[in-house]
Scaffold this motif. Structure first.
Motif: not given
Ligand code: UDP
Length: 151
Positions: A53-79
């Motif tokens: 939904e953010h592709v093409g927005k002004g902050f998108f390239e910076k967001l991509l660089k930030y989110m790919s700059s190192g490891p992340v911890v994706p999770m699924v939580w329930e409740g």
């Protein structure tokens, strides 16, 4: 519905700053149940799908660089009500507008370094869970604490 699920992702800044345990702990202590988790570097391809939904927005390239700059911890939580409740626990997208006591309000300042992602609706939770985790990676288990959390 106690079986509601959401997708959370601890972002690279939180990993670098040593907040992985603290963030997981907040959801664990609240009473939510961990269903899936991994430690990985997200590809540009995955991130472009995640943030479609953010592709093409002004902050998108910076967001991509930030989110790919190192490891992340994706999770699924329930409740019960976990989608809305976890968004409250995260605070506002802009940490300067997040209340103290929220994860972003306690640990971050800038929007482009806001520590943790959480799905914002039932539809995005379903889409994001399916994008980041295969069926096999989601662990079905019964928490022995359940009757002490739900009346
Ligand atoms: N973002 C940003 N600048 C903006 C808007 C968003 O850097 O002006 C980043 C921020 O890290 C945010 C992410 O892009 O968490 C996705 O934005 P969204 O509006 O979906 O916010 P969220 O659902 O993460 O609170």
């Amino acid at each position: 519905m106690a079986g509601e699920r959401t997708f959370l992702c601890i972002k690279p800044d939180a990993v670098q700053r040593g907040y992985v345990g603290e963030i997981i702990s907040r959801f664990e202590k609240r009473g939510y149940k961990l269903v899936a988790m991994k430690f990985m570097k997200a590809s540009d391809e995955l991130l472009k799908k995640h943030y479609a939904e953010h592709v093409g927005k002004g902050f998108f390239e910076k967001l991509l660089k930030y989110m790919s700059s190192g490891p992340v911890v994706p999770m699924v939580w329930e409740g019960k009500d976990v989608i809305a409740q976890s968004r409250k626990m995260l605070g506002a997208t802009n940490p300067l507008k997040s209340e103290p006591g929220t994860i972003r309000g306690d640990f971050s300042i800038d929007m482009g370094r806001n520590i943790c992602h959480g799905s914002d609706s039932t539809q995005s939770a379903e889409r994001e869970i399916n994008l980041w985790f295969s069926e096999k990676e989601r662990v079905e288990w019964k928490s022995m604490a359940e009757s002490w959390i739900y009346e």
